[in-house]
Write a protein that holds these residues in place. Structure first.
Motif, PDB file in Angstrom:
ATOM      1  N   PRO A 249       0.827  -1.211   0.000  1.00 23.19           N
ATOM      2  CA  PRO A 249       0.000   0.000   0.000  1.00 23.19           C
ATOM      3  C   PRO A 249       0.856   1.253   0.000  1.00 23.19           C
ATOM      4  O   PRO A 249       1.990   1.252   0.492  1.00 23.19           O
ATOM      5  N   SER A 250       0.316   2.323  -0.552  1.00 26.55           N
ATOM      6  CA  SER A 250       1.046   3.597  -0.611  1.00 26.55           C
ATOM      7  C   SER A 250       0.765   4.457   0.607  1.00 26.55           C
ATOM      8  O   SER A 250       1.211   5.593   0.667  1.00 26.55           O
ATOM      9  N   ARG A 251       0.039   3.915   1.576  1.00 21.42           N
ATOM     10  CA  ARG A 251      -0.358   4.676   2.766  1.00 21.42           C
ATOM     11  C   ARG A 251      -0.430   3.722   3.952  1.00 21.42           C
ATOM     12  O   ARG A 251      -0.471   2.502   3.778  1.00 21.42           O
ATOM     13  N   PRO A 252      -0.461   4.251   5.188  1.00 19.27           N
ATOM     14  CA  PRO A 252      -0.619   3.372   6.354  1.00 19.27           C
ATOM     15  C   PRO A 252      -1.951   2.631   6.300  1.00 19.27           C
ATOM     16  O   PRO A 252      -2.975   3.200   5.943  1.00 19.27           O
ATOM     17  N   VAL A 253      -1.924   1.360   6.677  1.00 18.71           N
ATOM     18  CA  VAL A 253      -3.118   0.513   6.620  1.00 18.71           C
ATOM     19  C   VAL A 253      -3.218  -0.292   7.904  1.00 18.71           C
ATOM     20  O   VAL A 253      -2.240  -0.910   8.342  1.00 18.71           O
ATOM     21  N   LEU A 254      -4.392  -0.297   8.506  1.00 20.90           N
ATOM     22  CA  LEU A 254      -4.671  -1.137   9.662  1.00 20.90           C
ATOM     23  C   LEU A 254      -5.425  -2.349   9.153  1.00 20.90           C
ATOM     24  O   LEU A 254      -6.608  -2.272   8.831  1.00 20.90           O
ATOM     25  N   LEU A 255      -4.725  -3.489   9.054  1.00 18.05           N
ATOM     26  CA  LEU A 255      -5.359  -4.686   8.513  1.00 18.05           C
ATOM     27  C   LEU A 255      -6.466  -5.177   9.442  1.00 18.05           C
ATOM     28  O   LEU A 255      -6.350  -5.113  10.655  1.00 18.05           O
ATOM     29  N   THR A 256      -7.531  -5.694   8.858  1.00 14.78           N
ATOM     30  CA  THR A 256      -8.577  -6.316   9.658  1.00 14.78           C
ATOM     31  C   THR A 256      -8.069  -7.644  10.197  1.00 14.78           C
ATOM     32  O   THR A 256      -7.122  -8.243   9.689  1.00 14.78           O
ATOM     33  N   TYR A 257      -8.737  -8.119  11.233  1.00 21.03           N
ATOM     34  CA  TYR A 257      -8.394  -9.430  11.768  1.00 21.03           C
ATOM     35  C   TYR A 257      -8.563 -10.510  10.704  1.00 21.03           C
ATOM     36  O   TYR A 257      -7.740 -11.402  10.558  1.00 21.03           O
ATOM     37  N   ALA A 258      -9.655 -10.417   9.962  1.00 20.99           N
ATOM     38  CA  ALA A 258      -9.900 -11.418   8.926  1.00 20.99           C
ATOM     39  C   ALA A 258      -8.810 -11.385   7.864  1.00 20.99           C
ATOM     40  O   ALA A 258      -8.382 -12.425   7.363  1.00 20.99           O
ATOM     41  N   ALA A 259      -8.345 -10.170   7.524  1.00 20.39           N
ATOM     42  CA  ALA A 259      -7.285 -10.055   6.527  1.00 20.39           C
ATOM     43  C   ALA A 259      -5.990 -10.680   7.044  1.00 20.39           C
ATOM     44  O   ALA A 259      -5.271 -11.357   6.302  1.00 20.39           O
ATOM     45  N   LEU A 260      -5.696 -10.461   8.316  1.00 25.47           N
ATOM     46  CA  LEU A 260      -4.493 -11.057   8.886  1.00 25.47           C
ATOM     47  C   LEU A 260      -4.581 -12.579   8.860  1.00 25.47           C
ATOM     48  O   LEU A 260      -3.640 -13.276   8.478  1.00 25.47           O
ATOM     49  N   GLU A 261      -5.731 -13.119   9.292  1.00 27.22           N
ATOM     50  CA  GLU A 261      -5.901 -14.568   9.307  1.00 27.22           C
ATOM     51  C   GLU A 261      -5.739 -15.152   7.909  1.00 27.22           C
ATOM     52  O   GLU A 261      -5.071 -16.156   7.704  1.00 27.22           O
ATOM     53  N   LYS A 262      -6.381 -14.481   6.938  1.00 22.61           N
ATOM     54  CA  LYS A 262      -6.335 -14.969   5.557  1.00 22.61           C
ATOM     55  C   LYS A 262      -4.913 -14.896   4.998  1.00 22.61           C
ATOM     56  O   LYS A 262      -4.420 -15.831   4.362  1.00 22.61           O
ATOM     57  N   ALA A 263      -4.255 -13.770   5.252  1.00 19.99           N
ATOM     58  CA  ALA A 263      -2.919 -13.569   4.702  1.00 19.99           C
ATOM     59  C   ALA A 263      -1.892 -14.506   5.339  1.00 19.99           C
ATOM     60  O   ALA A 263      -0.866 -14.819   4.729  1.00 19.99           O
ATOM     61  N   MET A 264      -2.163 -14.942   6.577  1.00 21.36           N
ATOM     62  CA  MET A 264      -1.230 -15.833   7.261  1.00 21.36           C
ATOM     63  C   MET A 264      -1.358 -17.279   6.791  1.00 21.36           C
ATOM     64  O   MET A 264      -0.556 -18.139   7.156  1.00 21.36           O
ATOM     65  N   GLU A 265      -2.388 -17.576   5.989  1.00 22.47           N
ATOM     66  CA  GLU A 265      -2.543 -18.923   5.471  1.00 22.47           C
ATOM     67  C   GLU A 265      -1.533 -19.168   4.342  1.00 22.47           C
ATOM     68  O   GLU A 265      -1.294 -18.291   3.523  1.00 22.47           O
TER      69      GLU A 265
END
Length: 279
Positions: free
Chosen positions: A212-228
């Motif tokens: 991302p070109s800016r600061p981003v606060l990932l959602t919990y669901a995004a973190l879980e998905k991305a960690m797979e």
């Protein structure tokens, strides 16, 4: 819900000296691209005969919304429309900015409301006594009017984005996660108009190796998905860089019981304000 009942709650509050009554509603909380738009509106009591087509904006055609939008602007005692840019949604989370947007919209009214009605959930920190009304955009006229103002404003903004980025089809789906939009997102990757904090956008970005070109606060669901696997390997480098000690960016594991339909870290666990902020 139409007729006298549609105007009944705000009428009852007015008769008890709690007016003027303002309705507040948003458009775009569920979209994965574009701004969040929040509106507040105060209507004239007894104006039902002039606003016979007023109802929940989602139940109206685009032409009907435009027509009612013009009527509301012409006949409202007061109104305000607040646009929360995508950057703020990504930085603080959709739930946080939804609440903040409603506060901003109420505070921006020139007429001080005696009572505020919000659609669906209670909003702490409003400028007057308030109550949440379940399906308020279908049952309370001033909330329905706010929903029309917010929806039409946001649709026009998304149509403008379509002129700049026609391959995403923003003029049709307005940034919501339709099959066509998701297909375009996978094909072209996320743009700056997209909410990089949302699970579907973050997942595509990680798979394509995009930052991302800016600061981003990932959602919990995004973190879980991305960690797979296999996405975890790509995300690991991003988090390592984002979590440099000098940046002081927090990372918390997903809370127990958090579902994949959570839209923001704030919504999933307002108590812990978890998430991973990536810059």
């Amino acid at each position: 819900m139409r007729g006298d009942l549609f105007w009944g709650l705000q009428g009852a509050l007015d008769r008890r000296g709690l007016g003027p009554v303002a309705g507040v509603d948003e458009a775009g909380a569920g979209a994965c691209a574009g701004p969040l738009v929040v509106a507040a509106c105060v209507l004239k009591q007894g104006d039902a005969a002039k606003l016979t087509d007023l109802t929940d904006s989602k139940m109206m055609t685009a032409k009907a919304r435009d027509r009612v939008y013009d009527l509301v602007l012409a006949r409202a005692v007061d109104y305000s429309v607040i646009v929360i840019p995508t950057e703020e949604v990504d930085l603080y989370g959709i739930r946080v900015m939804n609440l903040e947007g409603m506060r901003r919209a109420a505070a921006a009214l020139r007429v001080s409301p005696g009572y505020i009605l919000t659609d669906g959930f209670r909003v702490p920190g409003l400028t007057a006594p308030n109550a949440a009304v379940i399906k308020g955009d279908r049952s309370v006229a001033c909330i329905a009017a706010a929903s029309v103002l917010a929806k039409v404003t946001r649709d026009r903004i998304m149509a403008g984005y379509h002129n700049e980025l026609p391959h995403y089809g923003f003029d049709v789906h307005k940034g919501y996660s339709t099959s066509d939009h998701l297909a375009a997102l996978r094909e072209h990757g996320p743009s700056d108009v997209h909410r990089w904090s949302y699970t579907n956008v973050a997942t595509v970005a990680v798979k394509r190796g995009l930052r991302p070109s800016r600061p981003v606060l990932l959602t919990y669901a995004a973190l879980e998905k991305a960690m797979e696997p296999p996405a975890a390997a790509g995300l690991s480098a991003v988090l390592d860089e984002a979590l440099e000690p000098q940046l002081s960016l927090p990372l918390h594991a997903p809370a127990a019981g958090v579902g994949h339909n959570e839209r923001s870290a704030g919504g999933a666990a307002a108590r812990s304000r978890g998430g991973a902020r990536i810059s």
